[in-house]
Scaffold this motif. Structure first.
Motif, PDB file in Angstrom:
ATOM      1  N   ASP A 117       4.187  18.657  -2.355  1.00 50.19           N
ATOM      2  CA  ASP A 117       4.176  18.192  -3.748  1.00 50.19           C
ATOM      3  C   ASP A 117       3.165  17.048  -3.910  1.00 50.19           C
ATOM      4  OD1 ASP A 117       4.641  17.308  -6.284  1.00 50.19           O
ATOM      5  OD2 ASP A 117       6.590  16.389  -5.837  1.00 50.19           O
ATOM      6  N   PRO A 118       1.949  17.392  -4.326  1.00 50.79           N
ATOM      7  CA  PRO A 118       0.920  16.342  -4.467  1.00 50.79           C
ATOM      8  C   PRO A 118       1.002  15.569  -5.788  1.00 50.79           C
ATOM      9  CG  PRO A 118      -0.040  18.537  -4.757  1.00 50.79           C
ATOM     10  CD  PRO A 118       1.431  18.732  -4.579  1.00 50.79           C
ATOM     11  N   SER A 119       2.086  15.783  -6.575  1.00 53.03           N
ATOM     12  CA  SER A 119       2.105  15.208  -7.929  1.00 53.03           C
ATOM     13  C   SER A 119       2.179  13.676  -7.927  1.00 53.03           C
ATOM     14  CB  SER A 119       3.270  15.792  -8.731  1.00 53.03           C
ATOM     15  OG  SER A 119       4.485  15.370  -8.144  1.00 53.03           O
ATOM     16  N   ARG A 120       2.756  13.083  -6.887  1.00 56.58           N
ATOM     17  CA  ARG A 120       2.831  11.608  -6.861  1.00 56.58           C
ATOM     18  C   ARG A 120       1.432  10.994  -6.849  1.00 56.58           C
ATOM     19  NH1 ARG A 120       6.763  13.335  -3.420  1.00 56.58           N
ATOM     20  NH2 ARG A 120       8.901  12.674  -3.807  1.00 56.58           N
ATOM     21  N   GLY A 121       0.555  11.589  -6.048  1.00 56.11           N
ATOM     22  CA  GLY A 121      -0.825  11.090  -5.978  1.00 56.11           C
ATOM     23  C   GLY A 121      -1.514  11.199  -7.330  1.00 56.11           C
ATOM     24  N   ASN A 149       0.828  -1.213   0.000  1.00 55.68           N
ATOM     25  CA  ASN A 149       0.000   0.000   0.000  1.00 55.68           C
ATOM     26  C   ASN A 149       0.862   1.263   0.000  1.00 55.68           C
ATOM     27  OD1 ASN A 149      -2.391  -1.513   0.128  1.00 55.68           O
ATOM     28  ND2 ASN A 149      -2.155  -1.758   2.335  1.00 55.68           N
ATOM     29  N   ASP A 150       2.121   1.092  -0.350  1.00 57.23           N
ATOM     30  CA  ASP A 150       3.046   2.235  -0.392  1.00 57.23           C
ATOM     31  C   ASP A 150       2.829   2.958  -1.728  1.00 57.23           C
ATOM     32  OD1 ASP A 150       5.169   3.933   0.148  1.00 57.23           O
ATOM     33  OD2 ASP A 150       6.704   2.482  -0.473  1.00 57.23           O
ATOM     34  N   TYR A 151       1.625   3.511  -1.898  1.00 55.21           N
ATOM     35  CA  TYR A 151       1.181   3.999  -3.207  1.00 55.21           C
ATOM     36  C   TYR A 151       2.075   5.076  -3.813  1.00 55.21           C
ATOM     37  CZ  TYR A 151      -3.119   1.841  -1.432  1.00 55.21           C
ATOM     38  OH  TYR A 151      -4.033   0.979  -0.894  1.00 55.21           O
ATOM     39  N   LEU A 152       2.743   5.836  -2.948  1.00 59.79           N
ATOM     40  CA  LEU A 152       3.563   6.926  -3.478  1.00 59.79           C
ATOM     41  C   LEU A 152       5.050   6.555  -3.513  1.00 59.79           C
ATOM     42  CD1 LEU A 152       1.890   9.978  -1.674  1.00 59.79           C
ATOM     43  CD2 LEU A 152       1.216   8.827  -3.792  1.00 59.79           C
ATOM     44  N   GLY A 153       5.348   5.333  -3.067  1.00 61.70           N
ATOM     45  CA  GLY A 153       6.753   4.906  -3.055  1.00 61.70           C
ATOM     46  C   GLY A 153       7.585   5.683  -2.046  1.00 61.70           C
ATOM     47  N   LEU A 154       6.988   6.006  -0.901  1.00 62.25           N
ATOM     48  CA  LEU A 154       7.708   6.833   0.080  1.00 62.25           C
ATOM     49  C   LEU A 154       8.473   6.019   1.133  1.00 62.25           C
ATOM     50  CD1 LEU A 154       5.271   9.802   0.897  1.00 62.25           C
ATOM     51  CD2 LEU A 154       7.070   9.647  -0.835  1.00 62.25           C
ATOM     52  N   ALA A 155       8.124   4.736   1.288  1.00 62.20           N
ATOM     53  CA  ALA A 155       8.678   3.981   2.423  1.00 62.20           C
ATOM     54  C   ALA A 155      10.205   3.888   2.382  1.00 62.20           C
ATOM     55  CB  ALA A 155       8.061   2.588   2.483  1.00 62.20           C
ATOM     56  N   HIS A 156      10.767   4.003   1.175  1.00 58.68           N
ATOM     57  CA  HIS A 156      12.233   3.945   1.076  1.00 58.68           C
ATOM     58  C   HIS A 156      12.837   5.297   0.730  1.00 58.68           C
ATOM     59  CE1 HIS A 156      13.339  -0.376   1.346  1.00 58.68           C
ATOM     60  NE2 HIS A 156      12.023  -0.461   1.269  1.00 58.68           N
TER      61      HIS A 156
END
Ligand SMILES: Cc1ncc(COP(=O)(O)O)c(C=O)c1O
Length: 392
Positions: free
Chosen positions: A291-295, A50-57
């Motif tokens: 920066d909301p562009s990832r969503g 569920n790391d939809y934005l790829g932020l966990a790393h």
């Protein structure tokens, strides 16, 4: 086991689960929050987290987390009402309240704990709680814990909901709670109509934006996108999905949040989240709000992929989000399709009852903003092969 009865009962239940392809095993997955995970020693494209934005790393989350450990140590060591409070928590809550344009907000150990606290503290046996049939298990458990009357309405069926509201119109203590994005179907609640009904019938309105925050409405959730935010009493969400970390978050009026701080048992009687997690949450919140562009990207590629899968004859239900179900029916077929995609280098979750209704076992694709066009080509090629080899 000391009890003969339990010995037999447990063996029988386990055998029944195995027979119906419902026995759950923790998969041999490593790096499960990365874009490429390791499964049985192989690198696979990860469409299951569920790391939809790829932020966990992301570097920002990791570094802020490490800084928090250096400053505050590894554990909170107590409930926040005792000594487990840190400035970081207060920074997070203040910034989150501003982000959601609410008076106040409050962090819980998980989204699950937040829903338990909300429902258990606000509802009691005199309360009627209206809840969509496909709401998340944490909502169902919270209602059970509260002892309230649980009135389920058919999934996204506004006429059915209205009939239920009319039937209970004379009860003063009424709550409606709904997921805004449904976690196994990826479809959207009809929140504008639900909000209006809550106003008309004088019902406390709570939304669970766990899968919408970070993605919809410039990261603020579906209620912001649809401009009904001010009609909502409590905005619940989770840092465990698009924000790449952990923790439940609830925002609302000062009185409602004070009430939860005083009455929420999963908050009062549980050790606070460790500073490392809260540091990551703060970094994620700052990234998303600046920066909301990832969503926006993850929604765009999800729309395109859904159109492609449907053109290939797959049933993707009413998904309108980054969660795309591919409904296959039988449990064994979902497992076979999952294994096929693993061979193709893609890891997706096979979801079976009781998580979804019987005969609707499915693959659940959760897309992520960091998928490249080559990744998307690979996904499309693999589903074409899946249809040809397994499903025709
Ligand atoms: C809609 C919804 N609400 C709440 C939760 C619980 O959140 P957490 O995983 O942070 O406990 C989930 C988790 O899957 C969810 O899908």
């Amino acid at each position: 086991m000391t009890s003969k009865w339990f010995n037999q009962h447990i063996s029988k239940e386990l055998a029944a689960l195995e027979e119906s392809s419902l026995f759950r095993r923790i998969p041999a997955v490593e790096n499960g929050a990365d874009k490429e995970l390791i499964f049985n020693g192989r690198k696979l494209l990860n469409l299951a987290s569920n790391d939809y934005l790829g932020l966990a790393h992301s570097q920002q989350l990791c570094e802020t987390s490490i800084l928090a450990i250096r400053e505050y140590g590894t554990g909170a060591a107590a409930s926040r009402l005792v000594t487990g409070n840190f400035k970081l928590y207060e920074d997070l809550e203040r910034e989150f309240s501003a982000f959601k344009e609410q008076d106040d907000s409050m962090l819980f150990s998980s989204g699950y704990a937040a829903n338990l606290a909300i429902l258990d503290s606000l509802a009691d046996r005199h309360t009627v709680v209206f809840s969509d049939k496909l709401n998340h298990a944490s909502i169902i458990d919270g209602i059970k814990m509260s002892g309230a009357k649980h009135v389920r309405y058919r999934h996204n069926d506004i006429d059915h909901l209205k009939k239920r509201l009319e039937y209970f119109a004379n009860i003063p203590s009424k709550i409606l709670i709904t997921d805004t994005i449904f976690s196994m179907d990826g479809d959207l609640a009809h929140i504008e109509q639900i909000a209006q009904l809550c106003t008309d019938f004088d019902v406390l309105f709570i939304v669970d934006e766990a899968h919408a925050e970070g993605v919809f409405g410039a990261g603020k959730g579906l209620c912001f996108e649809r401009k009904i935010s001010e009609m909502v009493d409590l905005h619940m969400g989770a840092f465990s999905k698009a924000f790449g970390s952990l923790g439940g978050m609830v925002a609302g009026s000062s009185d409602l949040i004070s009430f939860l701080r005083n009455k929420g048992r999963s908050f009062i009687f549980s050790t606070a989240l460790p500073p490392a997690v809260v540091g990551a949450n703060l970094a994620a919140l700052r990234l998303v709000s600046s920066d909301p562009s990832r969503g926006e990207r993850v929604l765009e590629i999800s729309r395109d992929l859904k159109i492609f899968l449907e053109s290939e004859g797959f049933d993707c239900g009413n998904s309108g989000s980054q969660i795309i179900p591919v409904v296959l029916g039988e449990n064994s077929l979902a497992l076979k399709a999952q294994a096929f995609l693993v061979d193709e280098g893609i890891y997706v979750a096979a979801i079976r009852p009781p998580t979804v209704p019987v005969n609707t076992a499915r693959l659940r694709l959760s897309l992520r903003a960091d998928l490249t066009s080559q990744d998307l080509d690979k996904i499309m090629r693999s589903f074409v092969l899946l249809r040809r080899e397994i499903l025709s």
